[in-house]
Enzyme design. Structure first.
Site, PDB file in Angstrom:
ATOM      1  N   GLY A  19     -38.055   6.360 -14.224  1.00 17.47           N
ATOM      2  CA  GLY A  19     -37.556   7.476 -15.019  1.00 17.47           C
ATOM      3  C   GLY A  19     -36.312   7.083 -15.797  1.00 17.47           C
ATOM      4  O   GLY A  19     -36.019   5.896 -15.988  1.00 17.47           O
ATOM      5  N   PHE A  20     -35.548   8.066 -16.222  1.00 16.65           N
ATOM      6  CA  PHE A  20     -34.360   7.783 -17.022  1.00 16.65           C
ATOM      7  C   PHE A  20     -33.360   6.910 -16.276  1.00 16.65           C
ATOM      8  O   PHE A  20     -32.813   5.965 -16.834  1.00 16.65           O
ATOM      9  CB  PHE A  20     -33.691   9.096 -17.439  1.00 16.65           C
ATOM     10  CG  PHE A  20     -34.394   9.808 -18.549  1.00 16.65           C
ATOM     11  CD1 PHE A  20     -34.341   9.329 -19.845  1.00 16.65           C
ATOM     12  CD2 PHE A  20     -35.121  10.965 -18.302  1.00 16.65           C
ATOM     13  CE1 PHE A  20     -34.986   9.984 -20.878  1.00 16.65           C
ATOM     14  CE2 PHE A  20     -35.777  11.631 -19.322  1.00 16.65           C
ATOM     15  CZ  PHE A  20     -35.710  11.146 -20.612  1.00 16.65           C
ATOM     16  N   GLY A  21     -33.093   7.219 -15.008  1.00 18.05           N
ATOM     17  CA  GLY A  21     -32.116   6.446 -14.245  1.00 18.05           C
ATOM     18  C   GLY A  21     -32.531   5.001 -14.094  1.00 18.05           C
ATOM     19  O   GLY A  21     -31.745   4.071 -14.358  1.00 18.05           O
ATOM     20  N   VAL A  85     -43.075   3.246  -2.817  1.00 20.17           N
ATOM     21  CA  VAL A  85     -42.164   2.737  -1.784  1.00 20.17           C
ATOM     22  C   VAL A  85     -42.268   3.613  -0.548  1.00 20.17           C
ATOM     23  O   VAL A  85     -42.128   4.840  -0.626  1.00 20.17           O
ATOM     24  CB  VAL A  85     -40.714   2.706  -2.307  1.00 20.17           C
ATOM     25  CG1 VAL A  85     -39.751   2.326  -1.195  1.00 20.17           C
ATOM     26  CG2 VAL A  85     -40.596   1.742  -3.481  1.00 20.17           C
ATOM     27  N   GLU A 180     -39.410  27.642 -21.644  1.00 20.82           N
ATOM     28  CA  GLU A 180     -40.110  26.902 -22.692  1.00 20.82           C
ATOM     29  C   GLU A 180     -41.624  27.060 -22.571  1.00 20.82           C
ATOM     30  O   GLU A 180     -42.327  27.229 -23.567  1.00 20.82           O
ATOM     31  CB  GLU A 180     -39.696  25.434 -22.631  1.00 20.82           C
ATOM     32  CG  GLU A 180     -38.243  25.215 -23.042  1.00 20.82           C
ATOM     33  CD  GLU A 180     -37.712  23.827 -22.730  1.00 20.82           C
ATOM     34  OE1 GLU A 180     -36.697  23.441 -23.334  1.00 20.82           O
ATOM     35  OE2 GLU A 180     -38.301  23.139 -21.877  1.00 20.82           O
ATOM     36  N   ASP A 318     -31.959  12.404  -9.909  1.00 20.64           N
ATOM     37  CA  ASP A 318     -32.224  13.627  -9.153  1.00 20.64           C
ATOM     38  C   ASP A 318     -32.105  13.420  -7.650  1.00 20.64           C
ATOM     39  O   ASP A 318     -32.042  14.395  -6.903  1.00 20.64           O
ATOM     40  CB  ASP A 318     -33.631  14.146  -9.462  1.00 20.64           C
ATOM     41  CG  ASP A 318     -33.751  14.692 -10.871  1.00 20.64           C
ATOM     42  OD1 ASP A 318     -32.705  14.992 -11.471  1.00 20.64           O
ATOM     43  OD2 ASP A 318     -34.877  14.820 -11.374  1.00 20.64           O
ATOM     44  N   ALA A 329     -31.692  14.892 -17.297  1.00 24.62           N
ATOM     45  CA  ALA A 329     -31.798  13.516 -17.770  1.00 24.62           C
ATOM     46  C   ALA A 329     -30.428  12.856 -17.938  1.00 24.62           C
ATOM     47  O   ALA A 329     -30.251  11.676 -17.620  1.00 24.62           O
ATOM     48  CB  ALA A 329     -32.567  13.477 -19.087  1.00 24.62           C
TER      49      ALA A 329
END
Length: 476
Positions: A19-21, A85, A180, A318, A329
């Site tokens: 993801g973003f991280g 994992v 949204e 997160d 994000a």
């Protein structure tokens, strides 16, 4: 079991999660003297904030989920492996991941855990069978099939009660995703599908937004929440606040509010009411002394985002619990970047772990789009809404999309969808629903057939019968 026995001449960094991280951590280590192994249970880097646009036919999966290997192809110090994992040995410095029936053990000198979060049903995981979340590509594709399938079933319905049930859409949770999604389902019914059916008028569809708290977009404050509330109601969305969902089944939802318990008959439901951290948080807490997790399963980290007693193990995104850092994000990006810089400084001999400055989160604001040409935006003390906020939302999301092609195609899709009535991604198949074997988890054959009917018509109903018959055979 396979072990990664390659001789590592350089500092070994393992990153869990694409993801973003995880992705930003890898990119900030591109010039560092390290060997990186990125482990992910999916093959893509998912831009989660735009999943609802996949679910409502605006964007394709490819635009918001490019292949991680292709994104990192030119970064020679990164190796990508696929697997989930299931163990982290912080003492021995290894990560065990599994792909199908094959285990792989990957050693590390530094570890960045950016495993993210999943949908939380607050202890009612059986709700997921009838109300998918909005956290994965599978969720979005399944929801698209359920939305479009509901209109198809309404077209064929022979009585008004059945027709109304298939044309009632319930969104649980009035956070950014719920707002949204509710807005886009309303626009889909009012604009894109208008005039495409003969027995029903899609503009008669009911979109109901259910929220347990007392306001829409509560974290953004009463002003912006009120603006979003007003805009949704103008679009015809029914907003029910202080309403707690107590049950979800194939035919609808049960809600408890100040007036007691009541029922909403609805074939298509979606859950966006909460998140729960990855199970890796619990594994880390069990394998290290003094590390704790909060109620959502997030790891309570040290000021430098490491776990207690292990300055080489970082937790970001997160999965980390840091006061004042939202599960968005920006938090993941800044956390991943901080961890990468700390590792790079240590490898270059510029900084020891005890010399690290505490992680500081820079709040760049938050925003949510309500409908085409309308959004709400909060940057520090500045709050604004409407068309300007919508343009800011477009610009920010384009900026964080990975790759020129994705940005270019996304602009074209937005131009067609927002200025016109067309949506280019309206395909839906039964397999998008049945692939996750939701029906096989059902104990009630009648519910199995009902869920099958609401999704895919006659052939899907036959699939439901097959599963129901199999369940009956098992029971006997």
């Amino acid at each position: 079991m396979n072990a990664d026995n390659s001789v590592a001449q350089r500092h070994r960094v393992v990153v869990i999660g694409s993801g973003f991280g995880g992705l930003f951590a890898c990119k900030h280590l591109r010039k560092a003297d390290v060997d990186i192994t990125l482990i992910s249970k999916t093959s893509t880097h998912l831009f989660q904030p735009l999943l609802y646009q996949v679910a409502t036919g605006i964007l394709s999966v490819g635009e918001i989920a490019p292949a991680t290997r292709i994104v990192l192809r030119k970064q020679q110090n990164v190796r990508v492996i696929m697997g989930e994992v299931d163990d982290i040995d912080v003492e021995g410095g290894t990560v065990t991941s599994r792909l199908l029936n094959q285990d792989t053990i990957t050693p590390f000198d530094s570890l960045i855990v950016a495993a993210g979060a999943q949908q939380s049903y607050f202890g009612n995981d059986h709700f997921a069978t009838y109300a998918p979340g909005m956290k994965t590509i599978d969720d979005a594709l399944e929801l698209r099939a359920r939305i479009l399938g509901s209109f198809e079933e309404a077209e064929l319905a022979t009585d008004q009660e059945t027709r109304e049930r298939f044309m009632t859409f319930v969104v649980v949770g009035a956070g950014p995703t719920g707002v949204e999604l509710a807005g886009q389902i309303a626009e889909l019914a009012d604009r894109t599908l208008d005039g495409t059916f003969r027995n029903i008028d899609t503009r008669d569809a009911r979109v109901i937004l259910v929220e347990g708290a007392g306001a829409v977009l509560a974290p953004m404050g009463p002003k912006l929440g009120g603006k979003a509330h007003q805009r949704l109601e103008k679009m015809g969305v029914e907003i029910q606040l202080n309403a707690i969902v107590t049950n979800v089944d194939a035919r609808g939802v049960t809600i408890k509010d100040g007036d007691g318990t009541r029922r909403i008959e609805s074939a298509c439901k979606v859950w966006s009411a909460g998140v729960q951290a990855s199970g890796l948080g619990k594994i880390l807490s069990e394998h290290s002394k003094g590390t704790e997790v909060d109620r959502a399963g997030r790891v309570i980290v040290e000021p430098d985002l490491t776990i207690k007693g292990y300055p080489n193990v970082f937790v970001v995104g997160d999965l980390m619990s840091v006061p004042g850092v939202p599960g968005q994000a920006q938090g993941a990006i800044q956390g991943g970047t901080y961890a990468a810089k700390a590792i790079k400084a240590e490898v270059e001999g510029k900084q020891q772990p005890q010399e690290r400055k505490p992680f500081k989160y820079f709040d760049k604001g938050s925003m949510a789009t309500v409908s085409r040409f309308s959004a709400v935006c909060q940057i520090g003390k500045l709050e604004f809404s409407g068309f300007i906020a919508w343009l800011a939302w477009l610009a920010l999301h384009l900026y964080y999309l990975v790759g020129f092609r994705s940005r270019f195609v996304t602009v074209l899709q937005w131009f067609t969808s927002f200025l016109g009535r067309h949506r280019g991604q309206m395909a839906a198949t039964e397999q998008w629903v049945f692939a996750r074997l939701a029906l096989e988890a059902l104990d009630n054959p009648e519910d199995a057939r009902e869920l099958a009917k609401q999704i895919g018509g006659e052939s899907a109903s036959e699939n439901g019968k097959s599963v129901a018959n199999a369940k009956a055979a098992e029971a006997s």
